[in-house]
Design an enzyme around this catalytic site. Structure first.
Site, PDB file in Angstrom:
ATOM      1  CG  ASP A  74      37.692  25.113 -23.811  1.00 29.79           C
ATOM      2  OD1 ASP A  74      38.401  25.929 -23.185  1.00 29.79           O
ATOM      3  OD2 ASP A  74      38.161  24.123 -24.403  1.00 29.79           O
ATOM      4  CG  ASP A  75      32.835  24.865 -26.050  1.00 30.10           C
ATOM      5  OD1 ASP A  75      33.963  24.909 -26.567  1.00 30.10           O
ATOM      6  OD2 ASP A  75      32.244  23.793 -25.798  1.00 30.10           O
ATOM      7  CG  HIS A 124      37.467  26.742 -28.313  1.00 31.98           C
ATOM      8  ND1 HIS A 124      38.411  25.748 -28.376  1.00 31.98           N
ATOM      9  CD2 HIS A 124      36.309  26.130 -27.929  1.00 31.98           C
ATOM     10  CE1 HIS A 124      37.846  24.583 -28.043  1.00 31.98           C
ATOM     11  NE2 HIS A 124      36.568  24.788 -27.780  1.00 31.98           N
ATOM     12  CG  HIS A 128      33.525  24.087 -31.090  1.00 31.44           C
ATOM     13  ND1 HIS A 128      33.452  22.705 -31.074  1.00 31.44           N
ATOM     14  CD2 HIS A 128      34.076  24.420 -29.920  1.00 31.44           C
ATOM     15  CE1 HIS A 128      33.926  22.239 -29.936  1.00 31.44           C
ATOM     16  NE2 HIS A 128      34.329  23.260 -29.215  1.00 31.44           N
ATOM     17  CG  HIS A 219      33.220  22.744 -21.822  1.00 34.47           C
ATOM     18  ND1 HIS A 219      33.871  21.651 -21.285  1.00 34.47           N
ATOM     19  CD2 HIS A 219      33.620  22.833 -23.112  1.00 34.47           C
ATOM     20  CE1 HIS A 219      34.631  21.103 -22.227  1.00 34.47           C
ATOM     21  NE2 HIS A 219      34.497  21.788 -23.340  1.00 34.47           N
TER      22      HIS A 219
HETATM   23 ZN   LIG Z   1      35.119  23.352 -27.360  1.00 34.35          ZN
END
Ligand SMILES: [Zn+2]
Length: 264
Positions: A74-75, A124, A128, A219
């Protein structure tokens, strides 16, 4: 009664609890109580078409007897670690799913160029935020802006949404449904804080506790402790293979799912 007390009481009323002049404590299980409760369902009724598909799914684990797990990152993308993650995945020929943040794709999309063949990309959001605090039109802008940027940079049409922090309100589900997305959470995650001084322990934790159908959260952007998990990816892939596990993207995992049989 000060402003904070009024707010506390309105939360308690919303929860159906009796209010006694601010004497009732908000349960500790509501860490988000300071956030505006603008998300949810009803406020956007006059501006939003509820009646779209009505069949968006929310998945955090897939029921299967096949020894498969899906790694998710993620991210990203980000300049510090995304390339190392892609290198580790290449070294072990492991497919993964990247839940990309739209504004990071706009800034660092070159890190992904030519490197996504085996992998899946998911959405995503654009920046955020906590979608559970937002009404449906705002959620939709977050999703579509990210979707379009991901498409422009990677050529892929994402079909899976991972909401930041795993926070979901009715507005999130309605928008996901409207734009043809399914929602994916996770059933296992890295715990870099716990293993800060023992990175091999993080690898052993993931290897020893793997189960068929697991969706594993990691992540490739974040504070320095992320390195605890990223530095152990090769060890995890090798150890899981030794246990007989195979690796799939989230969409491949979803396609392998069996109906859940209630055996109680
Ligand atoms: Zn995230």
């Amino acid at each position: 009664m000060n402003r904070r007390t009024v707010f506390r009481n309105s939360l308690l009323v919303a929860a159906g609890l009796a209010v006694g002049a601010g004497a009732v404590e908000i349960p500790r299980m509501w860490p988000q109580a300071h956030l505006p409760l603008a998300g949810g369902y009803a406020p956007a009724a006059d501006r939003f078409d509820y009646d779209v598909r009505g069949n968006t799914t929310v998945t955090w684990h897939v029921q299967t007897t096949e020894p498969v797990v899906a790694f998710t990152f993620d991210d990203g993308p980000g300049p510090k670690w995304t390339s190392q993650v892609l290198d580790a995945l290449d070294d072990y020929q492991v497919p993964a799913t990247f839940f990309l943040v739209g504004q990071n794709v706009a800034a660092h999309g070159d890190l992904l160029r030519g490197r996504l063949d085996r992998h899946e990309v998911g959405n995503h959001t654009w920046s955020h935020p906590d979608l559970a605090t937002m009404d449906a039109p705002t959620v939709q802008r977050q999703l579509t802006r990210a979707h379009e940027t991901i498409h422009a940079v990677t050529g892929r049409d994402a079909r899976l949404l991972r909401p930041p922090y795993g926070h979901i309100a009715g507005s999130t589900l309605m928008v996901a449904d409207k734009v043809g997305y399914n929602v994916v959470l996770w059933s296992r995650q890295m715990d870099e804080a716990r293993y800060r001084k023992n990175p091999p322990g993080q690898a052993a934790d993931i290897i020893d506790n793997a189960r068929p159908g697991q969706i594993i959260l990691a992540h490739d952007v974040g504070d320095p402790k992320r390195w605890v998990a990223i530095s152990q990816l090769g060890a995890m892939f090798a150890g899981l293979r030794q246990r007989g596990f195979r690796f799939v993207t989230v969409s491949e995992l979803l396609a392998m799912g069996q109906p859940v049989v209630d055996s109680r």
